[in-house]
Scaffold this active site. Structure first.
Site, PDB file in Angstrom:
ATOM      1  N   ASP A 174       0.840  -1.003   0.178  1.00  0.00           N
ATOM      2  CA  ASP A 174      -0.027  -0.109   0.026  1.00  0.00           C
ATOM      3  C   ASP A 174       0.906   1.165   0.014  1.00  0.00           C
ATOM      4  O   ASP A 174       2.152   1.238  -0.215  1.00  0.00           O
ATOM      5  CB  ASP A 174      -1.102  -0.078   1.092  1.00  0.00           C
ATOM      6  CG  ASP A 174      -0.511   0.435   2.592  1.00  0.00           C
ATOM      7  OD1 ASP A 174       0.921   0.501   2.690  1.00  0.00           O
ATOM      8  OD2 ASP A 174      -1.168   0.383   3.418  1.00  0.00           O
ATOM      9  N   HIS A 175       0.319   2.491   0.194  1.00  0.00           N
ATOM     10  CA  HIS A 175       1.090   3.747   0.220  1.00  0.00           C
ATOM     11  C   HIS A 175       2.144   3.632   1.224  1.00  0.00           C
ATOM     12  O   HIS A 175       3.317   4.154   0.976  1.00  0.00           O
ATOM     13  CB  HIS A 175       0.244   4.846   0.508  1.00  0.00           C
ATOM     14  CG  HIS A 175      -0.658   4.791   1.452  1.00  0.00           C
ATOM     15  ND1 HIS A 175      -1.857   3.967   1.558  1.00  0.00           N
ATOM     16  CD2 HIS A 175      -0.533   5.330   2.758  1.00  0.00           C
ATOM     17  CE1 HIS A 175      -2.306   3.999   2.616  1.00  0.00           C
ATOM     18  NE2 HIS A 175      -1.786   4.891   3.564  1.00  0.00           N
ATOM     19  N   CYS A 227       3.277  -2.924   4.041  1.00  0.00           N
ATOM     20  CA  CYS A 227       2.264  -1.975   4.272  1.00  0.00           C
ATOM     21  C   CYS A 227       3.261  -1.246   5.513  1.00  0.00           C
ATOM     22  O   CYS A 227       4.184  -1.276   5.627  1.00  0.00           O
ATOM     23  CB  CYS A 227       0.990  -2.335   4.617  1.00  0.00           C
ATOM     24  SG  CYS A 227       1.000  -3.222   6.335  1.00  0.00           S
ATOM     25  N   THR A 258       3.122  -0.863   8.709  1.00  0.00           N
ATOM     26  CA  THR A 258       3.622  -2.064   9.793  1.00  0.00           C
ATOM     27  C   THR A 258       3.996  -3.347   9.182  1.00  0.00           C
ATOM     28  O   THR A 258       4.459  -4.063   9.796  1.00  0.00           O
ATOM     29  CB  THR A 258       2.668  -1.852  10.753  1.00  0.00           C
ATOM     30  OG1 THR A 258       1.394  -2.438  10.277  1.00  0.00           O
ATOM     31  CG2 THR A 258       2.322  -0.552  11.657  1.00  0.00           C
ATOM     32  N   GLY A 259       3.227  -3.575   8.134  1.00  0.00           N
ATOM     33  CA  GLY A 259       3.343  -5.039   7.770  1.00  0.00           C
ATOM     34  C   GLY A 259       2.269  -5.763   8.422  1.00  0.00           C
ATOM     35  O   GLY A 259       1.919  -6.908   7.870  1.00  0.00           O
ATOM     36  N   GLY A 313      -1.395  -5.305   8.625  1.00  0.00           N
ATOM     37  CA  GLY A 313      -2.614  -5.431   8.128  1.00  0.00           C
ATOM     38  C   GLY A 313      -2.593  -6.121   6.857  1.00  0.00           C
ATOM     39  O   GLY A 313      -3.435  -6.936   6.526  1.00  0.00           O
ATOM     40  N   HIS A 368      10.981 -23.668   9.334  1.00  0.00           N
ATOM     41  CA  HIS A 368       9.921 -24.470  10.158  1.00  0.00           C
ATOM     42  C   HIS A 368       8.749 -24.143   9.690  1.00  0.00           C
ATOM     43  O   HIS A 368       8.030 -24.988   9.632  1.00  0.00           O
ATOM     44  CB  HIS A 368      10.111 -23.786  11.650  1.00  0.00           C
ATOM     45  CG  HIS A 368      11.316 -24.070  12.430  1.00  0.00           C
ATOM     46  ND1 HIS A 368      11.350 -23.843  13.578  1.00  0.00           N
ATOM     47  CD2 HIS A 368      12.571 -24.221  12.072  1.00  0.00           C
ATOM     48  CE1 HIS A 368      12.628 -24.084  14.143  1.00  0.00           C
ATOM     49  NE2 HIS A 368      13.275 -24.395  13.048  1.00  0.00           N
ATOM     50  N   ASN A 369       8.232 -22.948   8.974  1.00  0.00           N
ATOM     51  CA  ASN A 369       6.923 -22.846   8.734  1.00  0.00           C
ATOM     52  C   ASN A 369       6.719 -22.952   7.047  1.00  0.00           C
ATOM     53  O   ASN A 369       5.538 -23.090   6.591  1.00  0.00           O
ATOM     54  CB  ASN A 369       6.518 -21.503   8.750  1.00  0.00           C
ATOM     55  CG  ASN A 369       6.719 -21.127  10.299  1.00  0.00           C
ATOM     56  OD1 ASN A 369       7.455 -20.066  10.611  1.00  0.00           O
ATOM     57  ND2 ASN A 369       6.280 -21.934  11.301  1.00  0.00           N
ATOM     58  N   ARG A 416       7.429   1.369   7.422  1.00  0.00           N
ATOM     59  CA  ARG A 416       7.580   2.116   8.569  1.00  0.00           C
ATOM     60  C   ARG A 416       8.469   1.912   9.782  1.00  0.00           C
ATOM     61  O   ARG A 416       8.449   2.646  10.696  1.00  0.00           O
ATOM     62  CB  ARG A 416       6.430   3.160   8.917  1.00  0.00           C
ATOM     63  CG  ARG A 416       5.586   3.589   7.876  1.00  0.00           C
ATOM     64  CD  ARG A 416       4.243   4.366   8.093  1.00  0.00           C
ATOM     65  NE  ARG A 416       3.485   4.817   7.004  1.00  0.00           N
ATOM     66  CZ  ARG A 416       2.305   4.670   6.942  1.00  0.00           C
ATOM     67  NH1 ARG A 416       1.486   4.459   7.888  1.00  0.00           N
ATOM     68  NH2 ARG A 416       1.638   5.397   5.856  1.00  0.00           N
ATOM     69  N   HIS A 419       7.900 -30.588  11.042  1.00  0.00           N
ATOM     70  CA  HIS A 419       7.468 -29.268  10.733  1.00  0.00           C
ATOM     71  C   HIS A 419       6.467 -29.424   9.694  1.00  0.00           C
ATOM     72  O   HIS A 419       5.464 -28.499   9.601  1.00  0.00           O
ATOM     73  CB  HIS A 419       8.796 -28.536   9.917  1.00  0.00           C
ATOM     74  CG  HIS A 419       9.719 -28.121  11.018  1.00  0.00           C
ATOM     75  ND1 HIS A 419       9.209 -27.303  12.300  1.00  0.00           N
ATOM     76  CD2 HIS A 419      11.120 -28.191  11.036  1.00  0.00           C
ATOM     77  CE1 HIS A 419      10.278 -27.166  13.041  1.00  0.00           C
ATOM     78  NE2 HIS A 419      11.468 -27.589  12.273  1.00  0.00           N
TER      79      HIS A 419
HETATM   80  C1  RB5 Z   1      -1.725   2.893   6.371  1.00  0.00           C
HETATM   81  O1  RB5 Z   1      -1.800   4.263   7.142  1.00  0.00           O
HETATM   82  C2  RB5 Z   1      -1.551   1.916   7.432  1.00  0.00           C
HETATM   83  O2  RB5 Z   1      -2.362   1.694   8.297  1.00  0.00           O
HETATM   84  C3  RB5 Z   1      -0.953   0.660   6.786  1.00  0.00           C
HETATM   85  O3  RB5 Z   1      -0.183   0.910   5.989  1.00  0.00           O
HETATM   86  C4  RB5 Z   1      -0.719  -0.512   7.593  1.00  0.00           C
HETATM   87  O4  RB5 Z   1       0.334  -0.062   8.505  1.00  0.00           O
HETATM   88  C5  RB5 Z   1      -1.842  -1.467   8.235  1.00  0.00           C
HETATM   89  O5  RB5 Z   1      -1.767  -2.357   8.851  1.00  0.00           O
END
Ligand code: RB5
Length: 142
Positions: free
Chosen positions: A7-8, A64, A66-67, A69, A97-98, A108, A133
């Site tokens: 995503d962005h 994304c 945080t990775g 979502g 393992h997985n 971020r 495994h």
């Molecule tokens: C977008 O702002 C943010 O929520 C998305 O990139 C991600 O971190 C969601 O889990």
């Protein structure tokens, strides 16, 4: 073929990863997003996960902010084992393992230097094929 999507919040890191894959001579298919305009991570999580499950691509990389979502989304698709990694130990262990078939990263959270090491570790580590495994992976799907 590696499926890649973001995503962005993951757009800039995805650019670094794609450049790195090209330098390594690895083929990828970019499922978007294609700019930094705000968008919805499930679109890209589903697209990459479906490309892996269908066999169109061997492995996937999702990014994304945080990775989190995008990894939650991918793991909703049957047959996907998506691992959110912030370190190389986890990237190695999740392959051994997985037999994780999708890597998730937080654009971020990790800088490009560490992210590229995590990507290389994920792509270069084979599944152990250990009986215990395999048994545990099969139990996930039961
Ligand atoms: C977008 O702002 C943010 O929520 C998305 O990139 C991600 O971190 C969601 O889990």
């Amino acid at each position: 073929m590696i499926a890649i999507g973001c995503d962005h919040g993951g757009f800039l890191l995805k650019q670094e990863i794609m450049k790195h894959l090209t330098e390594r001579g690895l083929e990828y298919k970019d499922f978007g997003t294609y700019d930094e305009k705000s968008t919805d991570y499930p679109i890209y999580g589903k697209a990459v996960a479906n490309a892996v499950v269908s066999g169109e691509c061997d492995k996937g990389i999702l990014i994304c902010g945080t990775g989190i979502g995008i990894s939650i989304t991918a793991n909703k698709i049957k047959g996907i084992r998506c691992a959110l990694c912030t370190d190389c130990f986890s990237a190695e262990a999740t392959r051994l393992h997985n037999d994780a078939n999708v890597l998730a990263l937080g654009g971020r959270v990790v800088g490009p230097g560490l992210a590229l090491k995590i990507v290389d570790t994920f792509l270069d580590t084979p599944f152990s094929n250990d009986e215990r495994h395999i048994r545990r992976i099969n139990l996930i799907e039961d």
